[in-house]
Design an enzyme around this catalytic site. Sequence first.
Site, PDB file in Angstrom:
ATOM      1  N   LYS A 109       0.850  -1.198   0.000  1.00 21.95           N
ATOM      2  CA  LYS A 109       0.000   0.000   0.000  1.00 21.95           C
ATOM      3  C   LYS A 109       0.882   1.242   0.000  1.00 21.95           C
ATOM      4  CE  LYS A 109      -3.933   1.965   2.608  1.00 21.95           C
ATOM      5  NZ  LYS A 109      -4.774   1.798   3.818  1.00 21.95           N
TER       6      LYS A 109
ATOM      7  N   SER B 243      -9.723   1.776   2.859  1.00 21.18           N
ATOM      8  CA  SER B 243      -8.838   2.549   2.009  1.00 21.18           C
ATOM      9  C   SER B 243      -7.779   1.705   1.289  1.00 21.18           C
ATOM     10  CB  SER B 243      -8.125   3.629   2.825  1.00 21.18           C
ATOM     11  OG  SER B 243      -7.232   3.038   3.774  1.00 21.18           O
TER      12      SER B 243
ATOM     13  N   SER C 124      -9.823  -0.516   7.108  1.00 19.25           N
ATOM     14  CA  SER C 124      -9.249  -0.310   5.777  1.00 19.25           C
ATOM     15  C   SER C 124      -8.545  -1.517   5.172  1.00 19.25           C
ATOM     16  CB  SER C 124      -8.274   0.867   5.797  1.00 19.25           C
ATOM     17  OG  SER C 124      -8.983   2.080   5.779  1.00 19.25           O
TER      18      SER C 124
END
Lengths: 97, 508
Positions: B104, B179, B203
């Site tokens: 990420k 997210s 997330s």
Amino acid sequence: MANVIDDETIEYVGILAKLELSDEEKDQAKQDMAKMLDYIDQLNELDTTGVEPMSHIFQVENVFREDEVTNGDMREAVLANAPEEKDGMFVVPQTFE
Amino acid sequence: MRRRKRTVCLWCRRPLSDNGKRGKSMSILDYTAVELSDQIRRGEIKVVDAVEAVFAQIDGREKELNCYVTLQKERALEQAKIVQAKIDAGELSGPLAGVPFAIKDNMCTKGTRTTCSSKILENFVPAYSATAVEKLEAAGAVVIGKTNMDEFAMGSTTETSYYGVTKNPHNAMHVPGGSSGGSAAAVAAGECFAALGSDTGGSIRQPASHCGVVGMKPTYGTVSRYGLIAYGSSLDQIGPLAKDVRDCAAILEVISGRDEKDSTSMSRENGQGTDFISALQEDIQGMRIGIPRDYFGAGLDTEVRDAVLAAAEVLRAKGAVVEEFDLSLVQYAIPTYYTIAAAEASSNLERFDGIKYGYRTAEADNLHAMYKKTRSEGFGAEVKRRIMLGSFVLSSGYYDAYYLKALRVKALIRRAFDAAFAKYDVILGPVAPTTAPKLGESLADPLKMYLGDIYTISANLAGLPGISVPCGTDAAGLPIGVQLLGDCFQEKKILRVAYTYEQAVKRG
């Protein structure tokens, strides 16, 4: 109870947040914040008298160590990210008149 | 001398050829991370071929899905050679050696741009790597790129990214969740074998659920946050997104551990160790599983409810004691969370000021004007919204009424979970109230979007580990996940339940 965020508050919060909002953004921020605070206000339904605020789940303690450099010389790599640098230093706009 | 070929996977003991879809036509991409690594160690697959296979898949799907902000094929191919040599020399023998990974884009990667999906970090190249990334690479994982996310991890759809939306691989009209949407979508689409995400309010778990992969958030303090660009520091944890429960356990085992660079990270021992692979046993006889009635009220989609309750029935049939209970305080988790997360975000994001790294406004004649213009031009709408709210709740006159009040309610929520875990080993519920929303439907009403976090945020407030495991699809074919929560340090219990469920479903 409906929260109303006035111009003065939004200006003040803008200063704290270091954000310069357009008039349109300010209007939107006033509405968004009021709506969010209305929602957050439901926490007042709970009696928290005598309850200690819990910032961390587990106890956090200060960690001390000798002040020794352990990560080597990274100056070049760090400065490579600077928007502006000169002679190994960060350049900033004028700070004093 | 020829070695006799093994017929079962070294790690999962699963037959290597006798497995339906896994016949002779099996593609490299069909392997889980642990299976792939086993094949690589046995000399059946070269690391470079695994990397090439992933990039071939990326060539085919990335244009439509946009899982990545940055790809690094050249570096990955170089790494592949280095890792292959180490495997051949017997220096690397762990279950992630040679596995192509995605990270990420809020975790620092030395020498590789790290943007947090924000304009303000458009050109930021870290001088160091996050501890979790370092540990993965030391275990032989090959980082192929940085995945898209909601800007600074603020969002539930991956639509607030400055670098375009990511689309759900199961249906590109829908969001992947967020997210960590890029990580979840990349795993689901075969654009990597596994990925790291971060979870501040769901997330990892929510996009895993929306994309049909397994995602896990460990107990707070299990994985070092060093090099993770902070959002809500008391809530943030790094964790894996993977193809199955075994991969999740293997990844978590590699990245966890005390790190002196993160004072909130913990060394875990005395039965609470991080040997997570050992928890993968198909045995839940007598385990007590609680289902909070409060998680099945208004707002929960009926297809999601039915799939989650069906998963509970599978566990009951495997010998678990499953019962409903009242968790209490559930509705207060969201206002508590958004107060605390916004407060911490407003403080954490002060560092983005246009001086040391990242974007700087083109024109400003003094320092303070430069700060304000840089931040106003560099941050997106959702980030500004949360910084404003956070600045307000921390401001003099409102600090007690909002911020401290939220911290007090957080303590009450923690007590509610203490009471629940006195009775149950694991709490079972939905991950999200619905399957993945359509693109463009969520951002118009922020409060409504925040309400979608109701089942995941409590785990962050209370520090608990949680896992999302696929448990079906809705009528439109979009994945549904079941969430298992454990008490702090009880990852092994939720892994055991998740693994037992997964194996039971696999056999049909």
